[in-house]
Design an enzyme around this catalytic site. Structure first.
Site, PDB file in Angstrom:
ATOM      1  N   LYS A  41       1.018  -1.239  -0.035  1.00  0.00           N
ATOM      2  CA  LYS A  41      -0.060   0.030  -0.051  1.00  0.00           C
ATOM      3  C   LYS A  41       0.790   1.314  -0.058  1.00  0.00           C
ATOM      4  CE  LYS A  41      -3.826   2.029   2.808  1.00  0.00           C
ATOM      5  NZ  LYS A  41      -4.581   1.740   3.937  1.00  0.00           N
ATOM      6  N   SER A  59      -9.725  -0.546   7.475  1.00  0.00           N
ATOM      7  CA  SER A  59      -8.810  -0.477   5.979  1.00  0.00           C
ATOM      8  C   SER A  59      -8.463  -1.572   5.423  1.00  0.00           C
ATOM      9  CB  SER A  59      -7.940   0.698   6.084  1.00  0.00           C
ATOM     10  OG  SER A  59      -8.649   1.998   5.980  1.00  0.00           O
ATOM     11  N   SER A 116      -9.500   2.021   3.096  1.00  0.00           N
ATOM     12  CA  SER A 116      -8.937   2.877   2.422  1.00  0.00           C
ATOM     13  C   SER A 116      -8.014   1.965   1.359  1.00  0.00           C
ATOM     14  CB  SER A 116      -7.910   3.719   3.177  1.00  0.00           C
ATOM     15  OG  SER A 116      -7.130   3.206   3.840  1.00  0.00           O
TER      16      SER A 116
HETATM   17  N1  GLN Z   1     -12.817   3.856   6.768  1.00  0.00           N
HETATM   18  C1  GLN Z   1     -11.932   4.584   7.817  1.00  0.00           C
HETATM   19  C2  GLN Z   1     -11.546   5.892   7.927  1.00  0.00           C
HETATM   20  O1  GLN Z   1     -11.793   6.298   6.920  1.00  0.00           O
HETATM   21  C3  GLN Z   1     -10.855   3.454   8.158  1.00  0.00           C
HETATM   22  C4  GLN Z   1      -9.687   4.109   7.399  1.00  0.00           C
HETATM   23  C5  GLN Z   1      -8.410   3.231   7.749  1.00  0.00           C
HETATM   24  O2  GLN Z   1      -8.468   2.106   8.523  1.00  0.00           O
HETATM   25  N2  GLN Z   1      -7.240   3.506   7.567  1.00  0.00           N
HETATM   26  O3  GLN Z   1     -10.989   6.330   8.709  1.00  0.00           O
END
Ligand code: GLN
Length: 488
Positions: free
Chosen positions: A77, A176, A152
């Protein structure tokens, strides 16, 4: 044709000389090219990966001892440092930035002979649930290109889903890794907070962030965790606890105690097909002799607000370092004084969602509102952590959905950030409590999309979590049909 099903099977093929690392890398490079419209990769390290594959083939032929991840093709990532490679957190503010060191997790993969094939698209600074907040554009779900892959870590999820690498690394601050794994029909593991070093992971919310793993099956995820986990002198939050050899202890036949939250399964936002699939699974587990019981959970409506208050607060502090002076993008507009220079750089460099979170975070931390928001959210976090500890006195695992619905349609939630945040209802609790959690691709919806079962265990109980996951994965609903590329 090369078909990858597991690390074990690939290693057996290498030993039998049915394939070489070079052929495997060539196969992935062709496949990445043929599916470039999915937009999973930001950069592909073709020459390097080919070179490394050749070296590994020679090493094997020379009879040298081989690493646990010998020839395993991995994607990263775009928030994980890899020395001398570009890294941007999918943000304009870091475009053109090059890592000057590698994350500890990456160093450990490389030390076991992994091949890094490229870096993968994600929501800017890992903020989002759909991968639509990326400066490189959206990523498509390979099972239905009109849908998002989740976020994400959308790129890492699709890279494994579409068979563009063998495993990939993501980061999980509030879901994420698990949520995109759920949307894409693959396995996604978030380890205990502190199990994997965060050194070299771009910080979003430091007390929540963990590097996680995407894979096709449990043994693959287990061996990658085993390699990456453990103490690190560069990260004082990385636990000193000994790392167990997960991959060689995946079998167990014990009867377990599972808890589930009735309030979660009856929540109005949950797709009814999810509730009935999970209830069926519960009945099956009972039939197999496990104890499965509902437990009271009164905090469900508080955890998403607490998560967003705390993570935006931490993010507003973490992202203050992107000021146009130390890193990346700097405004070209002439500015007469420093504050104006920062303003112009940050206004042009950050995207909409990141700006929203910085504003939310600074508000939450501002004098006059600090106690009403930040302190109260910390209290919710403490209550939740205590509640989890209480549950784990009587139970080994907690069962939950991973997400309330299958993958959203592209654009569906982009104009409604609150609806987007609320969809994190089932994933954020593991990060708030620091416990490990996994999403297992067990079910298919009548709309043709996969969805997962989420299993959580107590802190540092990754071994039992992986063992039960192995058993739960024994009878998947139907195996994922890989997206085939004509001619490969
Ligand atoms: N959807 C969550 C957020 O936007 C999770 C993001 C993550 O785990 N990096 O914060």
């Amino acid at each position: 044709m090369f078909v990858f099903s597991s690390i074990e099977q690939y290693h057996a093929q290498l030993q039998e000389e049915a394939i070489t690392c070079l052929q495997a890398v060539e196969y992935y490079l062709q496949k990445i090219k043929a599916t470039s419209h999915l937009n999973a990769f930001i950069e592909v390290y073709a020459d390097e990966a080919l070179q490394k594959a050749k070296e590994l083939d020679e090493k094997r032929k020379a009879g040298n001892s081989l690493g646990k991840l010998h020839g395993i093709v991995v994607g990263l990532k775009d928030v994980i440092c890899y020395k001398d490679h570009k890294l941007s957190a999918s943000s304009n503010i870091l475009k053109k930035f090059t890592s000057i060191y590698s994350a500890t997790a990456v160093e450990r993969l490389l030390a076991e002979d992994a091949i890094i094939i490229g870096n993968l698209n994600c929501d800017e600074f890992a903020m989002g649930s759909t991968n639509e907040n990326s400066a490189y554009g959206k990523v498509l779900n390979a099972l239905d290109e009109t849908r998002v892959p989740g976020g994400s870590s959308g790129g890492p999820a699709v890279a494994v889903q579409a068979g563009l690498c063998m495993v990939s690394l993501g980061s999980d601050t509030g879901g994420s890794v698990r949520q995109p794994a759920d949307f894409c029909g693959i396995v996604g593991l978030k380890p205990t907070y502190g199990r994997v070093s965060r050194y070299g992971l771009i910080a979003y919310a430091s007390s929540f962030d963990q590097i996680g793993i995407f894979g096709n099956n449990i043994p693959d995820v287990a061996v990658v965790l085993e390699v990456m986990a453990g103490a690190d002198e560069y990260d004082s939050t990385a636990s000193l606890k000994k790392v167990e050899l997960y991959s060689s202890q995946l079998k167990d036949n014990k009867k377990h105690r599972f808890a589930y939250f009735e309030v979660a399964l009856n929540h109005p936002s949950l797709d009814p097909e999810f509730a009935s699939a999970i209830k069926k699974k519960i009945e099956l587990l009972k039939k197999e002799g496990h104890e499965v019981k509902p437990v009271e959970f009164e905090l469900l409506d508080y955890i998403v607000p607490a998560y967003y208050e705390l993570t935006t607060a931490e993010a507003s502090s973490n992202l203050s370092r992107y000021d146009g002076i130390k890193y990346g993008y700097r405004t070209l507009t002439p500015a007469l004084e420093l504050t104006e220079f920062y303003k112009q750089t940050r206004s042009a460099g950050f995207g909409k969602e990141v700006k929203r979170r910085i504003m939310l975070g600074t508000f939450v931390l501002s004098s006059g509102y600090y106690d009403a928001y930040f302190t109260r959210a910390q209290k919710v976090r403490k209550l939740l952590t205590d509640k989890m500890q209480l549950i784990f006195k009587d139970f080994d695992f907690i069962l939950l959905p991973t997400s309330p619905t299958t993958a959203f349609k592209t654009g569906e939630k982009m104009n409604d950030p609150i609806a987007m945040y609320l969809a994190d209802i089932y994933t954020v609790m593991a990060n708030l409590a620091g416990i490990p959690a996994i999403s297992l691709p067990l079910f298919w919806h009548s709309n043709g999309m996969p969805f997962g079962l989420q299993v959580m265990s107590n802190r540092f109980n990754e071994l039992s979590l992986l063992q039960i996951s192995t058993r739960l994965m024994k009878k998947p609903f139907r195996s994922i049909e890989r997206t085939e590329v004509p001619g490969l």
